[in-house]
Enzyme design. Sequence first.
Site, mmCIF file in Angstrom:
data_model
loop_
_atom_site.group_PDB
_atom_site.id
_atom_site.type_symbol
_atom_site.label_atom_id
_atom_site.label_comp_id
_atom_site.label_asym_id
_atom_site.label_seq_id
_atom_site.Cartn_x
_atom_site.Cartn_y
_atom_site.Cartn_z
ATOM 1 N N PRO A 2 53.814 67.722 68.365
ATOM 2 C CA PRO A 2 54.196 67.093 69.634
ATOM 3 C C PRO A 2 55.490 67.680 70.177
ATOM 4 O O PRO A 2 56.481 67.800 69.464
ATOM 5 C CB PRO A 2 54.374 65.617 69.240
ATOM 6 C CG PRO A 2 53.516 65.446 68.037
ATOM 7 C CD PRO A 2 53.617 66.741 67.293
ATOM 8 N N GLU A 3 55.463 68.077 71.448
ATOM 9 C CA GLU A 3 56.642 68.607 72.108
ATOM 10 C C GLU A 3 57.159 67.545 73.082
ATOM 11 O O GLU A 3 56.700 66.406 73.070
ATOM 12 C CB GLU A 3 56.301 69.923 72.800
ATOM 13 C CG GLU A 3 55.786 70.988 71.835
ATOM 14 C CD GLU A 3 55.425 72.302 72.493
ATOM 15 O OE1 GLU A 3 56.024 72.636 73.533
ATOM 16 O OE2 GLU A 3 54.533 73.007 71.970
ATOM 17 N N LYS A 61 62.458 66.521 71.314
ATOM 18 C CA LYS A 61 61.307 65.995 70.587
ATOM 19 C C LYS A 61 61.648 64.733 69.795
ATOM 20 O O LYS A 61 60.785 64.206 69.090
ATOM 21 C CB LYS A 61 60.770 67.067 69.628
ATOM 22 C CG LYS A 61 60.388 68.375 70.314
ATOM 23 C CD LYS A 61 59.980 69.416 69.289
ATOM 24 C CE LYS A 61 59.734 70.769 69.939
ATOM 25 N NZ LYS A 61 59.342 71.790 68.936
ATOM 26 N N HIS A 100 52.238 55.034 57.401
ATOM 27 C CA HIS A 100 53.411 55.063 56.527
ATOM 28 C C HIS A 100 54.401 53.947 56.816
ATOM 29 O O HIS A 100 55.274 53.676 55.990
ATOM 30 C CB HIS A 100 54.108 56.413 56.650
ATOM 31 C CG HIS A 100 53.246 57.562 56.243
ATOM 32 N ND1 HIS A 100 52.986 57.881 54.933
ATOM 33 C CD2 HIS A 100 52.537 58.447 56.978
ATOM 34 C CE1 HIS A 100 52.181 58.931 54.875
ATOM 35 N NE2 HIS A 100 51.877 59.281 56.108
ATOM 36 N N ARG A 117 49.928 64.687 58.141
ATOM 37 C CA ARG A 117 50.548 65.787 57.395
ATOM 38 C C ARG A 117 51.899 65.420 56.789
ATOM 39 O O ARG A 117 52.505 66.234 56.088
ATOM 40 C CB ARG A 117 50.689 67.006 58.306
ATOM 41 C CG ARG A 117 49.333 67.538 58.784
ATOM 42 C CD ARG A 117 49.497 68.743 59.687
ATOM 43 N NE ARG A 117 48.212 69.243 60.155
ATOM 44 C CZ ARG A 117 48.056 70.214 61.049
ATOM 45 N NH1 ARG A 117 49.130 70.797 61.572
ATOM 46 N NH2 ARG A 117 46.856 70.610 61.425
ATOM 47 N N ARG A 270 55.907 83.248 64.999
ATOM 48 C CA ARG A 270 55.304 82.296 65.935
ATOM 49 C C ARG A 270 54.376 83.039 66.897
ATOM 50 O O ARG A 270 54.697 84.118 67.392
ATOM 51 C CB ARG A 270 56.380 81.554 66.746
ATOM 52 C CG ARG A 270 57.453 80.912 65.891
ATOM 53 C CD ARG A 270 56.924 79.853 64.942
ATOM 54 N NE ARG A 270 56.521 78.662 65.624
ATOM 55 C CZ ARG A 270 57.340 77.654 65.897
ATOM 56 N NH1 ARG A 270 58.618 77.715 65.577
ATOM 57 N NH2 ARG A 270 56.878 76.582 66.505
#
Length: 299
Positions: A2-3, A61, A100, A117, A270
């Site tokens: 997510p950006e 972010k 979580h 993840r 990248r």
Amino acid sequence: MPELPEVETIRLGLVPRLLHRTIIDVSVWGNRVARAHAGGARDLENCLRGRRIDALLRRGKFMWAELDSRAALVFHLGMSGQIHAWSPGAIPRTRLSHEHARIRFDDGGAISFIDQRTFGRLEVSDVDESGVPESIAHIGLDPLDPLVDHSCINRRIRQSKSAIKTILLNQHIVSGIGNIYADEALFAAGVHGARKGTLLRRWEVTEILHAAEHVMRAAIEVGGTSFDALYVDVDGNPGYFARSLAVYGREGEHCEQCGGQISRIVLTGRTHYFCRTCQPRSGPGKRSFTDRSLGPQYP
């Protein structure tokens, strides 16, 4: 990952649900999600119980809930973190897969922090004099921040010998921009991602920063970019900006601006998507974001 547009979409979805609500109960499962919190999972729970949320804010972010204890609950979504909001009466009775943490509020609602993840994290941090959590005070301002100094960022970019794509991903210089929106902004500005900051003209950097701001605002309007179920908003809905991507993820497809072919290379580990015709490595290319009097031309 997510950006800025995805995190801002989540923040906007949480504001009407959490603002001025008091936390009545907290469950944190395992220490990994609380690894950045000095006291671990149990202390994180204790720091949140009974606290009221006075504001929901964001830098790049990172998002945080300003608490009435003069501290902040900081959310970092990592690669696949999600925040799901539950209405009163709809809260699951058991822990969900990859859940979580769960926070319950005085109106009967709740939120769940879900992360497949497990790179995301939660922490309670003291805030500095400006109200920013101390744990993220080193993060640069983002292009949407009203206090951002574009001249300063412009200068720092042109002082760097790194590739411009790499510089845009440096969250200390300008925050919130990741792989997706860096490639889209560079395409809109007609700049190849491998060009070094020291070789860019001032007006080119200005064009890149304006394009980044506009493309991210456009993404926020449609809920961000979703490629799979790892990013959804607080109600479980995907974002639709993938339909508007000009270059990212489109290797081998035709450029909608010139008809050429979208290419892909790797820069410092990248991936970089670009159009060889519109973004020549030798210098300024064809821009889709030029006339300030007419406003941004990005679709």
